[in-house]
Design an enzyme around this catalytic site. Structure first.
Site, PDB file in Angstrom:
ATOM      1  N   ARG A   5       0.835  -1.214   0.000  1.00  0.00           N
ATOM      2  CA  ARG A   5       0.000   0.000   0.000  1.00  0.00           C
ATOM      3  C   ARG A   5       0.863   1.256   0.000  1.00  0.00           C
ATOM      4  O   ARG A   5       0.503   2.273  -0.598  1.00  0.00           O
ATOM      5  CB  ARG A   5      -0.943  -0.014   1.201  1.00  0.00           C
ATOM      6  CG  ARG A   5      -2.046  -1.072   1.071  1.00  0.00           C
ATOM      7  CD  ARG A   5      -2.920  -1.112   2.297  1.00  0.00           C
ATOM      8  NE  ARG A   5      -3.451   0.192   2.634  1.00  0.00           N
ATOM      9  CZ  ARG A   5      -3.609   0.626   3.883  1.00  0.00           C
ATOM     10  NH1 ARG A   5      -3.291  -0.133   4.905  1.00  0.00           N
ATOM     11  NH2 ARG A   5      -4.103   1.833   4.112  1.00  0.00           N
TER      12      ARG A   5
ATOM     13  N   HIS B 276      -4.528   9.217  11.876  1.00  0.00           N
ATOM     14  CA  HIS B 276      -4.340   7.764  11.782  1.00  0.00           C
ATOM     15  C   HIS B 276      -2.912   7.412  11.380  1.00  0.00           C
ATOM     16  O   HIS B 276      -2.635   6.281  11.011  1.00  0.00           O
ATOM     17  CB  HIS B 276      -5.336   7.145  10.798  1.00  0.00           C
ATOM     18  CG  HIS B 276      -6.751   7.204  11.298  1.00  0.00           C
ATOM     19  ND1 HIS B 276      -7.840   6.899  10.519  1.00  0.00           N
ATOM     20  CD2 HIS B 276      -7.262   7.535  12.515  1.00  0.00           C
ATOM     21  CE1 HIS B 276      -8.965   7.051  11.231  1.00  0.00           C
ATOM     22  NE2 HIS B 276      -8.626   7.449  12.443  1.00  0.00           N
TER      23      HIS B 276
ATOM     24  N   CYS C 269      12.825  -3.677  15.492  1.00  0.00           N
ATOM     25  CA  CYS C 269      12.722  -2.587  16.466  1.00  0.00           C
ATOM     26  C   CYS C 269      14.096  -1.965  16.680  1.00  0.00           C
ATOM     27  O   CYS C 269      15.102  -2.671  16.681  1.00  0.00           O
ATOM     28  CB  CYS C 269      12.171  -3.170  17.760  1.00  0.00           C
ATOM     29  SG  CYS C 269      11.985  -1.959  19.034  1.00  0.00           S
TER      30      CYS C 269
ATOM     31  N   GLY D 143     -14.982  12.920   1.765  1.00  0.00           N
ATOM     32  CA  GLY D 143     -14.580  11.564   1.385  1.00  0.00           C
ATOM     33  C   GLY D 143     -14.338  10.609   2.525  1.00  0.00           C
ATOM     34  O   GLY D 143     -13.346   9.887   2.513  1.00  0.00           O
ATOM     35  N   THR D 144     -15.262  10.581   3.484  1.00  0.00           N
ATOM     36  CA  THR D 144     -15.103   9.597   4.549  1.00  0.00           C
ATOM     37  C   THR D 144     -16.442   8.940   4.866  1.00  0.00           C
ATOM     38  O   THR D 144     -17.487   9.584   4.811  1.00  0.00           O
ATOM     39  CB  THR D 144     -14.444  10.210   5.806  1.00  0.00           C
ATOM     40  OG1 THR D 144     -14.437   9.242   6.845  1.00  0.00           O
ATOM     41  CG2 THR D 144     -15.122  11.462   6.289  1.00  0.00           C
TER      42      THR D 144
HETATM   43  P1  NAD Z   1     -13.525   4.552   3.669  1.00  0.00           P
HETATM   44  O1  NAD Z   1     -12.799   3.696   2.696  1.00  0.00           O
HETATM   45  O2  NAD Z   1     -14.265   3.945   4.785  1.00  0.00           O
HETATM   46  O3  NAD Z   1     -14.605   5.465   2.890  1.00  0.00           O
HETATM   47  C1  NAD Z   1     -14.284   6.215   1.766  1.00  0.00           C
HETATM   48  C2  NAD Z   1     -15.358   7.246   1.523  1.00  0.00           C
HETATM   49  O4  NAD Z   1     -14.962   8.044   0.429  1.00  0.00           O
HETATM   50  C3  NAD Z   1     -16.728   6.652   1.181  1.00  0.00           C
HETATM   51  O5  NAD Z   1     -17.708   7.319   1.945  1.00  0.00           O
HETATM   52  C4  NAD Z   1     -16.902   6.977  -0.303  1.00  0.00           C
HETATM   53  O6  NAD Z   1     -18.251   7.242  -0.629  1.00  0.00           O
HETATM   54  C5  NAD Z   1     -16.079   8.232  -0.435  1.00  0.00           C
HETATM   55  N1  NAD Z   1     -15.526   8.467  -1.770  1.00  0.00           N
HETATM   56  C6  NAD Z   1     -15.173   7.570  -2.713  1.00  0.00           C
HETATM   57  N2  NAD Z   1     -14.687   8.198  -3.811  1.00  0.00           N
HETATM   58  C7  NAD Z   1     -14.728   9.534  -3.532  1.00  0.00           C
HETATM   59  C8  NAD Z   1     -14.350  10.693  -4.256  1.00  0.00           C
HETATM   60  N3  NAD Z   1     -13.824  10.620  -5.491  1.00  0.00           N
HETATM   61  N4  NAD Z   1     -14.515  11.892  -3.659  1.00  0.00           N
HETATM   62  C9  NAD Z   1     -15.046  11.987  -2.416  1.00  0.00           C
HETATM   63  N5  NAD Z   1     -15.427  10.919  -1.698  1.00  0.00           N
HETATM   64  C10 NAD Z   1     -15.260   9.705  -2.248  1.00  0.00           C
HETATM   65  O7  NAD Z   1     -12.435   5.564   4.191  1.00  0.00           O
HETATM   66  P2  NAD Z   1     -12.364   6.404   5.518  1.00  0.00           P
HETATM   67  O8  NAD Z   1     -13.734   6.872   5.875  1.00  0.00           O
HETATM   68  O9  NAD Z   1     -11.297   7.396   5.297  1.00  0.00           O
HETATM   69  O10 NAD Z   1     -11.905   5.461   6.730  1.00  0.00           O
HETATM   70  C11 NAD Z   1     -11.374   4.212   6.780  1.00  0.00           C
HETATM   71  C12 NAD Z   1      -9.914   4.118   7.203  1.00  0.00           C
HETATM   72  O11 NAD Z   1      -9.226   3.831   6.037  1.00  0.00           O
HETATM   73  C13 NAD Z   1      -9.208   5.285   7.780  1.00  0.00           C
HETATM   74  O12 NAD Z   1      -8.639   4.891   8.989  1.00  0.00           O
HETATM   75  C14 NAD Z   1      -8.052   5.580   6.819  1.00  0.00           C
HETATM   76  O13 NAD Z   1      -6.856   5.824   7.530  1.00  0.00           O
HETATM   77  C15 NAD Z   1      -7.911   4.324   6.033  1.00  0.00           C
HETATM   78  N6  NAD Z   1      -7.554   4.442   4.621  1.00  0.00           N
HETATM   79  C16 NAD Z   1      -6.707   5.429   4.192  1.00  0.00           C
HETATM   80  C17 NAD Z   1      -6.398   5.536   2.857  1.00  0.00           C
HETATM   81  C18 NAD Z   1      -5.462   6.624   2.415  1.00  0.00           C
HETATM   82  O14 NAD Z   1      -4.593   7.037   3.177  1.00  0.00           O
HETATM   83  N7  NAD Z   1      -5.629   7.139   1.193  1.00  0.00           N
HETATM   84  C19 NAD Z   1      -6.947   4.644   1.928  1.00  0.00           C
HETATM   85  C20 NAD Z   1      -7.792   3.638   2.398  1.00  0.00           C
HETATM   86  C21 NAD Z   1      -8.091   3.567   3.747  1.00  0.00           C
END
Ligand code: NAD
Length: 275
Positions: free
Chosen positions: A77, A129, A171, A213-214
């Site tokens: 990732r 996070h 570590c 986007g969450t």
């Molecule tokens: P999530 O995967 O649960 O949800 C993603 C959200 O983004 C959804 O509600 C979806 O509808 C929305 N979305 C999708 N495409 C979009 C776009 N183009 N524009 C706006 N919104 C869009 O992610 P989350 O809510 O951030 O939480 C889950 C956990 O996942 C967090 O702890 C995070 O740290 C981790 N995570 C991080 C990354 C990253 O760093 N990019 C990637 C995946 C997961």
């Protein structure tokens, strides 16, 4: 009133108030950079013959049971994140910070580092996070350090750790593993590593909260949205799907839901804030 007029009205209300304009971002803001969210099919990861959901792998329990496999998942990732570039939404937030200065605060759940690479100031970007480019030991006073440069950034899905990788990820006190510098689903927030209290304080003082986007599945973001709804400050939620956060915004007198992508809406919001 159309969306543009409502955005202008809410942004003007926020700017008349005191307190920071707080942006809360999740995986969705990086989706248009090519970093998958946890919700789609791309979120799955195969270990042996089992398909795991990220919520099962991003845990302390999983790391204790299979540290090498969890490290390989993070290193894969990390490669995806490094290959990605900040998109129009990340850049629009950089423009907002230029205009608002100390009144700008970004609270991000993302571990991809894209906000910082776009140019957001580290002091105004709480990575609640963690950050996938870093690791730490489980000591009482953990020293957060970058994943060593000897670890390949281009990490194919099937790749396993080599002896040299294991040594590099050990570590710093010797013996045992370092761990990815992220907050796992079975762990709690704290101030020292994840700015928990600072983020909560910002929520209590905010003049506006913009959620981008969450999915609303984690606790600190949920607290921030509840505080904003309770205080009646402008609460704007951007994303393509319904979530607990869109429901909160629909129910709030100063709430607004902008259905669509971050790339569509964040530049519009940034212009409404004078950027
Ligand atoms: P999530 O995967 O649960 O949800 C993603 C959200 O983004 C959804 O509600 C979806 O509808 C929305 N979305 C999708 N495409 C979009 C776009 N183009 N524009 C706006 N919104 C869009 O992610 P989350 O809510 O951030 O939480 C889950 C956990 O996942 C967090 O702890 C995070 O740290 C981790 N995570 C991080 C990354 C990253 O760093 N990019 C990637 C995946 C997961």
């Amino acid at each position: 009133m159309d969306a543009d007029e409502r955005i202008a009205e809410l942004c003007a209300t926020a700017l008349e108030r005191e307190g920071p304009v707080v942006f809360l971002t999740g995986a969705g803001i990086s989706a248009e950079s090519g970093v998958p969210t946890f919700r789609g099919a791309e979120g799955y990861w195969k270990i042996g013959s089992t398909n795991y959901q990220p919520e099962a792998l991003a845990t302390r329990v999983a790391f204790e049971q299979m540290p090498e496999e969890i490290w390989a998942w993070y290193l894969y990732r990390r490669g995806v994140c490094r290959a990605a570039r900040p998109n129009a939404a990340h850049m629009a937030l950089v423009s907002v910070e230029k205009v608002l200065g100390d009144r700008f605060l970004l609270v991000t759940q993302n571990v991809d580092g894209l906000h910082l690479r776009a140019g957001t100031t580290a002091a105004r970007c709480y990575q609640i996070h963690g950050n996938i480019d870093f690791m730490r030991c489980e000591d009482e006073h953990p020293r957060v350090r970058e994943v060593p440069t000897s670890i390949s950034v281009d990490w194919p899905k099937a790749r396993k750790l080599s002896e040299a990788d294991r040594a590099a990820l050990s570590c710093c006190g010797g013996g045992g593993w370092s761990r990815p510098h992220v907050l796992w689903f079975d762990e709690s927030y704290d101030e020292e590593l994840f700015r928990f209290e600072s983020a909560m304080n910002a929520g209590a003082r905010a003049s506006m909260l913009v959620v981008i986007g969450t999915s609303g599945a984690t606790t600190l973001p949920s607290h921030l949205v509840s505080i904003a709804a309770h205080r009646g400050i402008p609460l704007i939620v951007v994303g393509p799907d319904d979530s607990p956060f869109t429901r909160a915004a629909y129910g709030a007198p100063n709430g607004l839901v902008l259905k669509g992508t971050a790339g569509e809406w964040v530049p519009v919001l940034s212009r409404a804030l004078g950027a």
